[in-house]
Scaffold this motif. Structure first.
Motif, PDB file in Angstrom:
ATOM      1  N   ALA B  84       0.982  -1.244   0.017  1.00  0.00           N
ATOM      2  CA  ALA B  84      -0.078  -0.078  -0.014  1.00  0.00           C
ATOM      3  C   ALA B  84       0.822   1.223  -0.033  1.00  0.00           C
ATOM      4  CB  ALA B  84      -0.994   0.184   0.959  1.00  0.00           C
ATOM      5  N   GLY B  87       2.311   1.548  -3.448  1.00  0.00           N
ATOM      6  CA  GLY B  87       1.525   2.218  -4.212  1.00  0.00           C
ATOM      7  C   GLY B  87       1.164   3.736  -4.372  1.00  0.00           C
ATOM      8  N   LEU B  88       1.238   4.088  -3.025  1.00  0.00           N
ATOM      9  CA  LEU B  88       0.919   5.681  -2.999  1.00  0.00           C
ATOM     10  C   LEU B  88       2.206   6.435  -3.290  1.00  0.00           C
ATOM     11  CD1 LEU B  88      -0.915   5.661   0.359  1.00  0.00           C
ATOM     12  CD2 LEU B  88      -1.846   6.342  -1.705  1.00  0.00           C
ATOM     13  N   MET B 214      -4.553   8.312   3.446  1.00  0.00           N
ATOM     14  CA  MET B 214      -4.845   7.468   2.276  1.00  0.00           C
ATOM     15  C   MET B 214      -4.200   6.015   2.411  1.00  0.00           C
ATOM     16  SD  MET B 214      -3.976  10.266  -0.595  1.00  0.00           S
ATOM     17  CE  MET B 214      -4.724   9.636  -2.153  1.00  0.00           C
ATOM     18  N   PHE B 215      -2.895   5.910   3.131  1.00  0.00           N
ATOM     19  CA  PHE B 215      -2.347   4.628   3.611  1.00  0.00           C
ATOM     20  C   PHE B 215      -3.384   3.929   4.362  1.00  0.00           C
ATOM     21  CE2 PHE B 215       0.475   2.545   6.577  1.00  0.00           C
ATOM     22  CZ  PHE B 215       1.013   1.597   5.703  1.00  0.00           C
ATOM     23  N   ARG B 218      -5.981   2.312   2.226  1.00  0.00           N
ATOM     24  CA  ARG B 218      -5.689   1.408   1.219  1.00  0.00           C
ATOM     25  C   ARG B 218      -5.495   0.150   2.028  1.00  0.00           C
ATOM     26  NH1 ARG B 218      -2.875   2.739  -4.114  1.00  0.00           N
ATOM     27  NH2 ARG B 218      -2.943   0.660  -4.274  1.00  0.00           N
ATOM     28  N   THR B 221      -8.960  -1.168   2.753  1.00  0.00           N
ATOM     29  CA  THR B 221      -9.561  -1.985   1.889  1.00  0.00           C
ATOM     30  C   THR B 221      -8.847  -3.122   1.550  1.00  0.00           C
ATOM     31  OG1 THR B 221      -8.577  -0.329   0.589  1.00  0.00           O
ATOM     32  CG2 THR B 221     -10.484  -0.029   0.632  1.00  0.00           C
ATOM     33  N   ALA B 222      -7.556  -3.179   1.454  1.00  0.00           N
ATOM     34  CA  ALA B 222      -7.084  -4.456   1.311  1.00  0.00           C
ATOM     35  C   ALA B 222      -7.352  -5.612   2.164  1.00  0.00           C
ATOM     36  CB  ALA B 222      -5.247  -4.329   1.237  1.00  0.00           C
TER      37      ALA B 222
END
Lengths: 43, 232, 231, 209
Positions: B84, B87-88, B214-215, B218, B221-222
């Motif tokens: 995650a 990705g960010l 955001m981290f 993510r 959700t993961a």
């Protein structure tokens, strides 16, 4: 309108603000939805 | 919740003040920003470009720390965090590259000059890209986690070498680089007035908060996804 | 070496045997060498054609030498691990040797392979490409040796990762490039100095960098290898 | 010669892609005993075999392999020999070379006469200098027995021991199994119970599903 035409920087500012607002709202809604899913899982 | 509101207020303020405050050659009032010779209005990018670059580095380090944690504990939730963050980091890295390139076109005359900092962010982009191609090439989750963690660590270990190599090979355009008469030390130090500094550091804080939010999103959700996957 | 404890000696024996097995296998199958040589010849030919009758600057030529080396190395150095994976002998090796012994055996094999490859490449390149002159031979020789070691170090661990992923080679250059780039930049810089006729001491900075790069990469990969190698 | 060997697993489990292959498997066996591992296809027999051999890390639980007196010159790898259909020889080398490679990589001295005797036993001797790739699949399976026994391991692990073997091969394997049980532990993973007449311990991976 004249004011904006002369100070194009403010147009930039408004656009950036709009984008930021969009991201902010999106994140908030996402946060809410994830929370709902997490609660569903916990049950 | 407090953090989210703080973030909202802070970043909005940064945008309004950073872009809205007038510039003057001899700033008197608190709201006037100094004009930096040769940059003019274009100097405002520092409030947005530098934080994105900063975050791509922070994200990379976060990803590496969780990669080490995964290899030690073999717990897939660390891998979720590691990927995650990566990705960010990749996203912020692209943003920093694009904002930098557009700005460079107007200030230095071309989109890309291979100045040391441009080269380093290019390398960071390559590493992120390689990391994700590797992840997509491995099917078993445990294997994917182990291999990509190992890769992230190996990559991170070689990154510091660029700090020693860059100045030998090229002269810099960024403030703070060798050959810049004004700059000494890191990029933050260049001729910022106190009010600019406040906006700049607020922006750093705001972007870091944004990254943190955001981290966690993510990661959550993961985890939900992983849970659903587990139940088939 | 007299004081070496039995576990350490058996570790050396083990790593040496892994190397020997790969070496003799290579002699028998020419699995990697032929591909490597063809790659070197092809790339140098392409450079020759693209240069045509126009010469390029010595700086550009010393850079291009390492481009040849990089791509040739990328085509061949993954073979040691990919071969084991393709033929299903990874498990056999896992049963026989500790991960450390496998890593150092394969590292040694790659080192021998890439050193030989670089020797051939440099000789061929120097003979065929006009305008590529080395004025300070000592810098150049040390650069080629250290460069080979660095390539072997970085390539071995990436090859291990690649072999365990499902892609078998297509990703190899992608994964290696960011890792090898510091090495590549330093050797190019040192080669430029060699072709400019700089004194040996002037390249000391590059050599220090190369040596620390090799040490750091080897230490990090030997620590990580166990996680890559074992499922 | 190998002293008292003891092999024990406690609460072993393993997941793939977050899906459990098996959970909470326990067993123990001492020298002179046979441990039988059974279970349907996909129940994780091979996974358990690989965990016992130390090439796969369990997701949880402990596995111990002890010898008494403890022999420090051998680590876990040196105590186990494995024969299985998914094990491959280095097939550009001959049978003898494979055994020499195995001993070398294990860090142990190679005795050519012992290797010859072993190859004689699995009836590969006449072709021992041919490359393994020229062998039939049954012959390859026999070479694997020599490969697994060359370092005289106290624990012999057999996954589907009779794969590809003819009548003669099966007879050879039966004597090898009987001999292993005299001085060490024999672990057999199979569903074909006719392969194995007597066993002291059994793990059924279908249990608790």
């Amino acid at each position: 309108m004249d004011f904006l035409a002369q100070n194009q920087l403010y147009i930039v500012m408004i656009i950036v603000l709009a984008i930021w607002l969009g991201i902010y709202i999106y994140l908030f809604r996402l946060d809410g939805r994830v929370k709902k899913l997490e609660n569903q899982i916990r049950e | 919740m407090v953090l989210k509101i703080l973030l909202g207020v802070l970043l909005t303020a940064v945008i309004i003040f950073g872009l809205g405050l007038p510039m003057s050659p001899h700033p008197q009032a608190w709201y006037e920003l100094p004009v930096i010779p040769g940059l003019g209005e274009k100097a405002r990018i520092i409030f947005f470009h530098v934080p994105t670059a900063w975050l791509s580095v922070v994200a990379f380090l976060t990803s590496m720390v969780y990669a080490i944690a995964y290899l030690r504990k073999r717990d897939l939730s660390y891998d979720i965090r590691s990927s995650a963050a990566a990705g960010l980091g990749f996203m912020f890295c692209i943003l920093a590259t694009l904002t930098g390139a557009v700005w460079a076109k107007f200030n230095w005359g071309s989109y890309w000059n291979w100045d040391p900092r441009e080269t380093s962010i290019f390398v960071l982009l390559l590493i992120y890209g390689a990391y994700f191609s590797l992840r997509s090439a491995v099917e078993t989750e445990e294997k994917r986690a182990a291999l990509s963690s190992a890769y992230a660590i190996i990559a991170a270990v070689t990154v510091p070498f660029f700090i020693f190599i860059m100045p030998r090979i090229m002269t810099g355009l960024h403030p703070g680089a060798k050959g810049d008469p004004e700059g000494a030390g890191p990029v933050v130090e260049f001729k910022m007035s106190p009010n600019m500094r406040i906006i700049f550091f607020s922006s750093l804080v705001a972007f870091t908060l944004l990254f943190y939010w955001m981290f966690t999103l993510r990661v959550r959700t993961a985890q939900v996804e992983a849970h659903n996957h587990q139940r088939g | 070496m007299k004081a070496a404890s039995p576990p350490f000696r058996s570790f050396l024996r083990s790593a040496g045997s892994v190397f020997l097995k790969d070496w003799r296998s290579e002699l028998r199958t020419r699995y990697a060498v032929s591909a490597l040589l063809m790659f070197v010849v092809t790339t140098i030919a392409i450079i020759l054609f693209s240069l045509g009758s126009e010469g390029a600057s010595p700086d550009a030529l010393s850079g291009m030498l390492w481009v040849v080396v990089f791509f040739a190395a990328m085509s061949g150095l993954s073979r040691t691990f990919v071969m084991e994976e393709e033929r299903g002998t990874t498990l056999t090796l896992q049963l026989l040797a500790s991960p450390g012994a496998v890593f150092f055996g394969k590292l040694l094999f790659n080192l021998v392979l890439v050193t030989g490859l670089n020797a051939v490449t440099v000789l061929l390149y120097g003979a065929v490409i006009e305008g590529f002159v080395i004025r300070t031979m000592s810098i150049f020789v040390v650069t080629v040796i250290l460069g080979s070691m660095g390539f072997a170090a970085a390539a071995t661990v990436i090859a291990a990762i690649i072999a365990r992923a499902n892609t078998k080679g297509t990703l190899y250059p992608v994964l290696s490039f960011p890792i090898v780039l510091p090495l590549l930049l330093s050797v190019i810089e040192a080669t430029k100095k060699a072709s400019d006729g700089a004194f040996f001491a002037e390249a000391a900075g590059e050599f220090q960098l190369l040596i620390s790069y090799i040490v750091v990469v080897v230490v990090a990969s030997s620590m990580l290898f166990e996680f890559i190698w074992k499922d | 010669m190998s002293g008292r060997v003891h092999l024990a697993g406690e609460g072993l489990r393993k997941e793939y892609d977050r899906r459990p292959v098996f959970g909470n498997v326990s067993f123990s066996a001492s020298a002179g005993e046979t441990l039988l591992i059974t279970g349907r296809n996909g129940s994780g027999k091979t996974t358990l075999v690989k965990i016992i051999c130390g090439v796969l890390t369990p997701g949880g639980g402990t596995l111990s392999l002890t010898t008494n007196p403890h022999d420090p010159s051998r680590d876990r790898r040196g105590l186990i020999g494995l024969v299985s259909p998914y094990l491959q020889m280095f097939d550009e080398f001959s049978a003898v070379e494979n055994l020499a490679i195995a001993m070398g990589i294990r860090g142990l001295p190679f005795d050519p006469r012992a290797a010859d005797a072993l190859l004689e036993r699995v009836a590969i001797f006449p072709r021992r200098h041919d490359q393994v790739r020229t062998y039939s699949s049954g012959m390859k399976q026999r070479v694997k027995y020599a490969f697994a026994l060359i370092h005289t391991p106290p624990v012999l692990v057999l996954d589907e021991p009779m794969t590809n073997l003819d009548v003669e091969g099966i007879a050879i394997v039966r004597t090898i199994m009987a001999e292993q049980r005299r001085h060490g532990i024999l672990v057999v993973a199979t569903n074909d119970l006719s392969d194995i007449d007597t066993y002291e311990r059994r793990v059924d991976l279908d249990e608790g599903r």
